[in-house]
Motif scaffolding. Structure first.
Motif: not given
Length: 231
Positions: A145-152
């Motif tokens: 979730g953190l990785a996806s949030a960083v990308r978005a």
């Protein structure tokens, strides 16, 4: 072996100090901050230390072997750090979490982006709120979730929670189907397989004829004596 299990560890009754730690045989271990000033029970085993508040387990640590060491769990301090986020960057518990791989480079990347977007204090508080989610969300889903949030560019705890939930749902969809049990009627017995590999037995069947001859000979020997006893 005994009929019932019995405890092999050594039990200690210890008071939690103002740093939310207990001292066991020259080493120190953290417990949740809500227990500061309370007395807890600690069971020391060969490889781990388990801490109880009453009957509830509240901490479990790998046992320290060297003397004078400290083992800290970052999760134990989150309630205090969310109120004082300025203490988070230099916390010893954070460094131990990094060394153990619990606080990953993905955490750091999201944290840096959150601080840039919201400021040092609020960005750090948002990260601590994300870490508090780890009590209910599996670690791998939280990191995803953190990785996806960083990308978005989604830099709030709520956005991370949403992305972590998506990661959990994706894992459920991708879970492998458990194969059905094989048809047991076609399973060959190991005993039958072993017997099939043996050479044929050409020996004649056993006979009890010799024993029958002995029985008849004994009956003939006993008959005159029996007849002589009759009136």
């Amino acid at each position: 072996m005994p009929d019932e299990p019995f405890e092999t560890g050594r039990l200690f009754s210890l008071r939690v100090d103002r740093f939310s730690q207990i001292s066991v045989r020259t080493n120190r271990y953290s417990v949740p901050v809500r227990l500061i000033g309370r007395t807890v029970r600690a069971m020391l085993h060969a490889s781990e230390l388990v801490v109880y508040d009453g009957q509830q387990e509240i901490a479990r640590h790998e046992r320290l072997i060297a003397k004078g060491k400290t083992r800290l769990d970052l999760e134990h301090y989150l309630e205090a750090l969310v109120r004082k986020p300025g203490a988070f960057p230099g916390a010893a518990a954070l460094e131990q979490a990094r060394s153990a791989g619990k606080f990953t480079p993905v955490h750091d990347a999201w944290w840096e982006a959150a601080k840039a977007a919201h400021g040092e204090r609020d960005g750090t508080r948002a990260l601590i709120e994300v870490l508090l989610m780890g009590r209910h969300v599996p670690h791998e889903h939280l990191v995803a979730g953190l990785a996806s949030a960083v990308r978005a560019g989604a830099l709030t705890a709520d956005a991370v929670a949403l992305e972590a939930r998506k990661a959990a749902e994706a894992d459920e969809v991708a879970a492998p189907v458990v194969p059905a049990e094989p048809d047991r009627t076609n399973v060959t017995s190991l005993t039958e397989r072993g017997l099939a590999q043996l050479p044929p037995d050409t020996r004649p069947l056993p006979s009890v004829a010799a024993y029958d001859q002995l029985l008849r000979a004994r009956q003939r020997a006993d008959r005159p004596a029996i007849q002589g006893e009759m009136p």
